[in-house]
Design a protein around this motif. Structure first.
Motif, PDB file in Angstrom:
ATOM      1  N   SER A   1       0.830  -1.204   0.000  1.00  0.00           N
ATOM      2  CA  SER A   1       0.000   0.000   0.000  1.00  0.00           C
ATOM      3  C   SER A   1       0.865   1.255   0.000  1.00  0.00           C
ATOM      4  CB  SER A   1      -0.932   0.009   1.215  1.00  0.00           C
ATOM      5  OG  SER A   1      -1.841  -1.064   1.159  1.00  0.00           O
ATOM      6  N   ILE A   2       1.933   1.240   0.807  1.00  0.00           N
ATOM      7  CA  ILE A   2       2.834   2.398   0.874  1.00  0.00           C
ATOM      8  C   ILE A   2       3.517   2.627  -0.468  1.00  0.00           C
ATOM      9  CG2 ILE A   2       5.024   3.198   1.838  1.00  0.00           C
ATOM     10  CD1 ILE A   2       2.678   3.745   3.602  1.00  0.00           C
ATOM     11  N   ALA A   3       3.882   1.541  -1.151  1.00  0.00           N
ATOM     12  CA  ALA A   3       4.517   1.676  -2.471  1.00  0.00           C
ATOM     13  C   ALA A   3       3.582   2.393  -3.440  1.00  0.00           C
ATOM     14  CB  ALA A   3       4.900   0.303  -3.011  1.00  0.00           C
ATOM     15  N   LEU A   4       2.300   2.067  -3.381  1.00  0.00           N
ATOM     16  CA  LEU A   4       1.324   2.725  -4.247  1.00  0.00           C
ATOM     17  C   LEU A   4       1.169   4.199  -3.873  1.00  0.00           C
ATOM     18  CD1 LEU A   4      -0.848   2.647  -6.431  1.00  0.00           C
ATOM     19  CD2 LEU A   4      -2.475   1.850  -4.683  1.00  0.00           C
ATOM     20  N   ILE A   5       1.122   4.476  -2.567  1.00  0.00           N
ATOM     21  CA  ILE A   5       1.009   5.859  -2.102  1.00  0.00           C
ATOM     22  C   ILE A   5       2.216   6.677  -2.539  1.00  0.00           C
ATOM     23  CG2 ILE A   5       1.000   7.326  -0.042  1.00  0.00           C
ATOM     24  CD1 ILE A   5      -0.674   5.141   1.319  1.00  0.00           C
ATOM     25  N   MET A   6       3.429   6.103  -2.403  1.00  0.00           N
ATOM     26  CA  MET A   6       4.646   6.804  -2.794  1.00  0.00           C
ATOM     27  C   MET A   6       4.648   7.115  -4.279  1.00  0.00           C
ATOM     28  SD  MET A   6       7.502   4.797  -0.470  1.00  0.00           S
ATOM     29  CE  MET A   6       8.876   5.770  -1.105  1.00  0.00           C
ATOM     30  N   HIS A   7       4.157   6.176  -5.072  1.00  0.00           N
ATOM     31  CA  HIS A   7       4.083   6.407  -6.525  1.00  0.00           C
ATOM     32  C   HIS A   7       3.150   7.570  -6.823  1.00  0.00           C
ATOM     33  CE1 HIS A   7       3.930   5.605 -10.818  1.00  0.00           C
ATOM     34  NE2 HIS A   7       2.620   5.606 -10.740  1.00  0.00           N
ATOM     35  N   GLN A   8       2.012   7.617  -6.144  1.00  0.00           N
ATOM     36  CA  GLN A   8       1.057   8.696  -6.369  1.00  0.00           C
ATOM     37  C   GLN A   8       1.619  10.043  -5.920  1.00  0.00           C
ATOM     38  OE1 GLN A   8      -1.886   8.468  -7.977  1.00  0.00           O
ATOM     39  NE2 GLN A   8      -1.396   6.320  -8.382  1.00  0.00           N
TER      40      GLN A   8
END
Length: 225
Positions: free
Chosen positions: A23-30
């Motif tokens: 989830s954090i990886a997705l947030i960081m990408h955004q």
């Protein structure tokens, strides 16, 4: 609590950490797709990147510690040229450093080569670089050299330095909570375990904290045999 219950909790925690990291990886990408802070949005993108990076680093460290403690971590020591290795570390952290206007300098002998576990050492240095952003005024220096038959990796900043009680060699860093700062000391605890994971005969790695150096602030030193 029975040993079986403790084990089940550890497995559950490890599984949860894995899900959170995704989830954090997705947030960081955004976050990385957002434009810099503007008066229209009022969003401090640099601060979001910093906190997301800190959380991501903590989750990675938790996963590594779980694997090491349960003998599931496969250590992969290999030879690395330190100039290339440090360049990779800098590039990985550059998106977080830039919004804060912090310059990062490298002082590494291009001929210096050493054997160590890349994943573990990247975890240590990435965590330290992310944390010094909160204290550095404008500059961070990563200095790597061979000293007394060991590899010395030093991260310095031009901030106020470490508190007096933290200076010196860290041994079996205690996990504790500073309710004033919210710090758990987990990053330093992880650093000590990574250092001790690197051994050559009766010699093992160390972590030392000092103040001064070339920039006059805090100096984090990881020493590998």
């Amino acid at each position: 609590m029975s040993a079986e219950a403790k084990l089940d909790f550890a497995v559950l925690l490890a599984s949860s950490v894995h899900d959170m990291k995704n989830s954090i990886a997705l947030i960081m990408h955004q976050i990385n797709q957002l434009p810099p802070q503007s008066s229209d949005s009022g969003v401090d993108v640099g601060h979001l990147q910093l906190e997301a990076n800190r959380l991501n680093n903590s989750l990675i460290q938790l996963m590594m510690l779980y694997k090491v403690e349960n003998q599931q971590y496969q250590s992969l020591p290999d030879e690395h040229y330190l100039d290339e290795f440090i360049e990779d570390v800098v590039l990985m952290n550059q998106p977080t450093l830039e919004p804060w206007g912090i310059e990062i300098e490298q002082q590494v002998d291009p001929e210096l080569c050493w054997t160590f576990d890349k994943n573990l050492v990247v975890g240590v240095l990435g965590n330290i670089v992310t944390n010094v952003i909160r204290y550095a005024r404008s500059k961070v220096l990563i200095q790597v050299r061979e000293r007394d038959g060991n590899l010395s990796l030093v991260v310095e900043d031009d901030g106020p330095g470490y508190p007096e009680q933290m200076l010196g060699e860290l041994q079996k860093c205690r996990m504790g909570v500073d309710f004033g700062s919210g710090s758990t000391g987990f990053g330093l605890y992880f650093s000590v375990l990574v250092a001790e994971h690197h051994r050559q005969g009766d010699r093992y790695g160390q972590v030392r904290l000092s103040n001064g150096g070339q920039l006059g602030g805090g100096c984090f030193e990881l020493i590998l045999p």
